[in-house]
Design an enzyme around this catalytic site. Structure first.
Site, PDB file in Angstrom:
ATOM      1  N   GLU A  96       0.831  -1.194   0.000  1.00 11.36           N
ATOM      2  CA  GLU A  96       0.000   0.000   0.000  1.00 11.36           C
ATOM      3  C   GLU A  96       0.869   1.248   0.000  1.00 11.36           C
ATOM      4  O   GLU A  96       1.939   1.269   0.596  1.00 11.36           O
ATOM      5  CB  GLU A  96      -0.920  -0.011   1.227  1.00 11.36           C
ATOM      6  CG  GLU A  96      -1.995  -1.074   1.092  1.00 11.36           C
ATOM      7  CD  GLU A  96      -2.946  -1.141   2.276  1.00 11.36           C
ATOM      8  OE1 GLU A  96      -4.127  -1.396   2.042  1.00 11.36           O
ATOM      9  OE2 GLU A  96      -2.516  -0.947   3.421  1.00 11.36           O
ATOM     10  N   CYS A 109       3.356   8.798   0.670  1.00 10.01           N
ATOM     11  CA  CYS A 109       3.870   7.934   1.733  1.00 10.01           C
ATOM     12  C   CYS A 109       4.088   6.556   1.115  1.00 10.01           C
ATOM     13  O   CYS A 109       3.133   5.908   0.689  1.00 10.01           O
ATOM     14  CB  CYS A 109       2.847   7.866   2.868  1.00 10.01           C
ATOM     15  SG  CYS A 109       3.311   6.738   4.193  1.00 10.01           S
ATOM     16  N   CYS A 116       6.852  -6.120   7.773  1.00 11.99           N
ATOM     17  CA  CYS A 116       7.919  -5.485   8.544  1.00 11.99           C
ATOM     18  C   CYS A 116       8.366  -6.457   9.631  1.00 11.99           C
ATOM     19  O   CYS A 116       7.544  -7.155  10.218  1.00 11.99           O
ATOM     20  CB  CYS A 116       7.410  -4.192   9.181  1.00 11.99           C
ATOM     21  SG  CYS A 116       8.689  -3.269  10.063  1.00 11.99           S
ATOM     22  N   CYS A 120       6.654  -3.738  16.196  1.00 11.71           N
ATOM     23  CA  CYS A 120       6.253  -2.773  17.227  1.00 11.71           C
ATOM     24  C   CYS A 120       4.828  -3.129  17.662  1.00 11.71           C
ATOM     25  O   CYS A 120       3.973  -3.430  16.824  1.00 11.71           O
ATOM     26  CB  CYS A 120       6.336  -1.345  16.682  1.00 11.71           C
ATOM     27  SG  CYS A 120       8.033  -0.919  16.223  1.00 11.71           S
ATOM     28  N   CYS A 123       1.547  -1.523  16.028  1.00  6.96           N
ATOM     29  CA  CYS A 123       1.516  -1.305  14.574  1.00  6.96           C
ATOM     30  C   CYS A 123       0.960  -2.529  13.866  1.00  6.96           C
ATOM     31  O   CYS A 123       1.424  -3.650  14.071  1.00  6.96           O
ATOM     32  CB  CYS A 123       2.923  -1.008  14.074  1.00  6.96           C
ATOM     33  SG  CYS A 123       3.013  -0.779  12.282  1.00  6.96           S
ATOM     34  N   CYS A 339      -1.157   6.083   9.870  1.00  2.39           N
ATOM     35  CA  CYS A 339       0.073   5.458  10.372  1.00  2.39           C
ATOM     36  C   CYS A 339      -0.225   4.140  11.054  1.00  2.39           C
ATOM     37  O   CYS A 339      -1.106   4.056  11.902  1.00  2.39           O
ATOM     38  CB  CYS A 339       0.743   6.344  11.403  1.00  2.39           C
ATOM     39  SG  CYS A 339       1.208   7.936  10.772  1.00  2.39           S
TER      40      CYS A 339
HETATM   41  N1  SAH Z   1       9.494   1.589  10.328  1.00  2.62           N
HETATM   42  C1  SAH Z   1       9.487   3.027  10.326  1.00  2.62           C
HETATM   43  C2  SAH Z   1       8.280   3.607   9.601  1.00  2.62           C
HETATM   44  C3  SAH Z   1       6.999   3.311  10.330  1.00  2.62           C
HETATM   45  S1  SAH Z   1       5.518   4.147   9.937  1.00  2.62           S
HETATM   46  C4  SAH Z   1       9.532   3.538  11.756  1.00  2.62           C
HETATM   47  O1  SAH Z   1       9.383   2.745  12.670  1.00  2.62           O
HETATM   48  O2  SAH Z   1       9.743   4.730  11.952  1.00  2.62           O
HETATM   49  C5  SAH Z   1       5.651   5.750  10.581  1.00  2.62           C
HETATM   50  C6  SAH Z   1       5.219   5.983  12.024  1.00  2.62           C
HETATM   51  O3  SAH Z   1       3.930   5.482  12.323  1.00  2.62           O
HETATM   52  C7  SAH Z   1       6.175   5.353  13.004  1.00  2.62           C
HETATM   53  O4  SAH Z   1       6.569   6.298  13.951  1.00  2.62           O
HETATM   54  C8  SAH Z   1       5.323   4.286  13.631  1.00  2.62           C
HETATM   55  O5  SAH Z   1       5.780   3.934  14.907  1.00  2.62           O
HETATM   56  C9  SAH Z   1       3.962   4.946  13.618  1.00  2.62           C
HETATM   57  N2  SAH Z   1       2.861   4.015  13.875  1.00  2.62           N
HETATM   58  C10 SAH Z   1       2.845   2.668  13.734  1.00  2.62           C
HETATM   59  N3  SAH Z   1       1.652   2.169  14.129  1.00  2.62           N
HETATM   60  C11 SAH Z   1       0.893   3.206  14.529  1.00  2.62           C
HETATM   61  C12 SAH Z   1      -0.442   3.326  15.017  1.00  2.62           C
HETATM   62  N4  SAH Z   1      -1.230   2.270  15.151  1.00  2.62           N
HETATM   63  N5  SAH Z   1      -0.886   4.565  15.326  1.00  2.62           N
HETATM   64  C13 SAH Z   1      -0.111   5.639  15.154  1.00  2.62           C
HETATM   65  N6  SAH Z   1       1.146   5.601  14.677  1.00  2.62           N
HETATM   66  C14 SAH Z   1       1.655   4.401  14.375  1.00  2.62           C
END
Ligand code: SAH
Length: 359
Positions: A96, A109, A116, A120, A123, A339
């Site tokens: 996506e 984006c 991934c 986390c 996420c 995000c």
């Molecule tokens: N792998 C990269 C890019 C991730 S996406 C990173 O970790 O930075 C970009 C942002 O969205 C990251 O800060 C990630 O932690 C955040 N993110 C992930 N899941 C989320 C959620 N459910 N709600 C809000 N932000 C989220």
């Protein structure tokens, strides 16, 4: 032909590599610029349509090279104008990409991996695990498809590497993609219009600090202490908060440049005024800005979004300590484009995704 007699994919070549490939096939290397302009400026995916090349050359190129382009499977527009694109890659995998209009700039984006590996805990993409890395051509391909679908070949846009995946976990292809995107004969997106977001893979971050093409850096911090961050970001067990801050302090920045620290706010977990004070102390002396991201909740994610008051209080403590703070406005939540909400795996839905569509 490539090493195994297969056509070489033009999408995977930066311009110097394309020049070499042309010369190896006895074509003048200056055609590389023309080919780049067709593919990236005009959005032409068919060598036969590159009409300032001679008929003979076009025929030869069509034999010798391929040009793979992700296929647009589905697009969905949010009530706030954000648009999510589902793309299919040559091997059938799906990813996506998201268009976020008027922030005030136009922003793409893009994803760097299918899934991934970072897992986390808040996420959705992390729930998929890593399926595979994207190639540079597939990373840039997302920009080609979105620019085409949105008629934006003549528009200036920003790129954030904040889609699916951890860009520094796919280092070489991500950097190659940035070189192709920056090429003045192509999209000509300068690195200052690109933001790379990382969870903090330190060895790769140190490598990034020496790159000639240097995007803006965003680090996903999410907590001021190892105790809390370790619960949210498994990688913190390897590279802890203090090491990340030390690396950030050393990171070369542009004049007036700052590192963005992303901080997902989770109710009752990392959103207290005390957390905010600890964060402010941690970032004192770092050329930083803080981007607060109130959790985008989803089924299968065991956290809640804090109240608006808690978000405001947290932001105010940081601002009162002299930090630059912004609260990320959630875009495209109604179409799961926000995000941490990007999740696809072939045609097969994962357990988390099935849950997500069932409500
Ligand atoms: N792998 C990269 C890019 C991730 S996406 C990173 O970790 O930075 C970009 C942002 O969205 C990251 O800060 C990630 O932690 C955040 N993110 C992930 N899941 C989320 C959620 N459910 N709600 C809000 N932000 C989220």
């Amino acid at each position: 032909m490539g090493a195994k007699g297969l056509p070489i994919d033009l999408a995977e070549l930066d311009r110097p590599a394309l020049e070499v490939a042309l010369v190896e096939r006895r074509h003048p290397k200056f055609h590389a610029g023309q080919i780049f302009r067709w593919i990236y400026r005009r959005g032409v995916a068919d060598v036969g349509a590159m009409t300032d090349l001679s008929r003979e050359l076009r025929a030869a190129l069509a034999d010798e090279f391929a040009l793979k382009t992700p296929v647009l499977v589905h697009r969905e527009k949010s009530s706030d104008g954000t648009e999510k694109f589902l793309l299919r890659l040559a091997d059938g995998r799906q990813i996506e990409s998201v268009f976020i209009p008027d922030t005030p700039s136009q922003t793409f984006c893009v994803s760097t991996q299918v899934g991934c590996a970072m897992a986390c805990s808040f996420c959705l993409t992390g729930k998929m695990g890593l399926v595979r890395n994207l190639t540079a051509g597939e990373i840039v391909g997302q920009v080609r498809v979105l620019a085409d679908a949105l008629h934006m070949h003549d528009t200036t846009f920003n790129i954030v590497l904040m889609g699916m995946g951890e860009p520094l976990h796919n280092y070489d292809e991500t950097m190659k993609a940035l070189r192709i995107l920056a090429d003045v004969q192509g999209f000509a997106v300068p690195p200052r219009r690109v933001t790379l977001s990382t969870v903090g893979l330190l060895p790769a971050l140190e490598r990034l600090a020496r790159e000639p093409i240097m995007p803006n850096l965003a680090i996903s911090l999410h907590a001021p202490t190892d105790a809390t961050r370790g619960e949210l970001v498994p990688l913190n067990k390897k590279y802890g908060v203090a090491e990340i801050i030390a690396a950030a302090k050393k990171f070369p920045l542009r004049k007036r440049g700052r590192i963005t620290f992303e901080y997902v706010l989770l109710a009752g977990v990392n959103d207290s005024a005390d957390d905010a004070r600890k964060l402010a102390k941690l970032l004192a002396g770092v050329r930083s800005k803080v981007n607060l991201i109130p959790l985008n909740a989803a089924p299968g994610i065991p956290f809640e979004r804090p109240s608006d008051e808690a978000i405001d209080t947290f932001a105010k403590v940081l601002a009162d300590s002299g930090l630059i703070v912004s609260v990320r406005k959630s875009r495209g939540r109604d179409i799961r484009a926000a995000c941490g909400q990007l999740i696809v795996e072939g045609q097969k839905k994962s357990a988390a995704q099935q849950l997500a569509v069932s409500i």
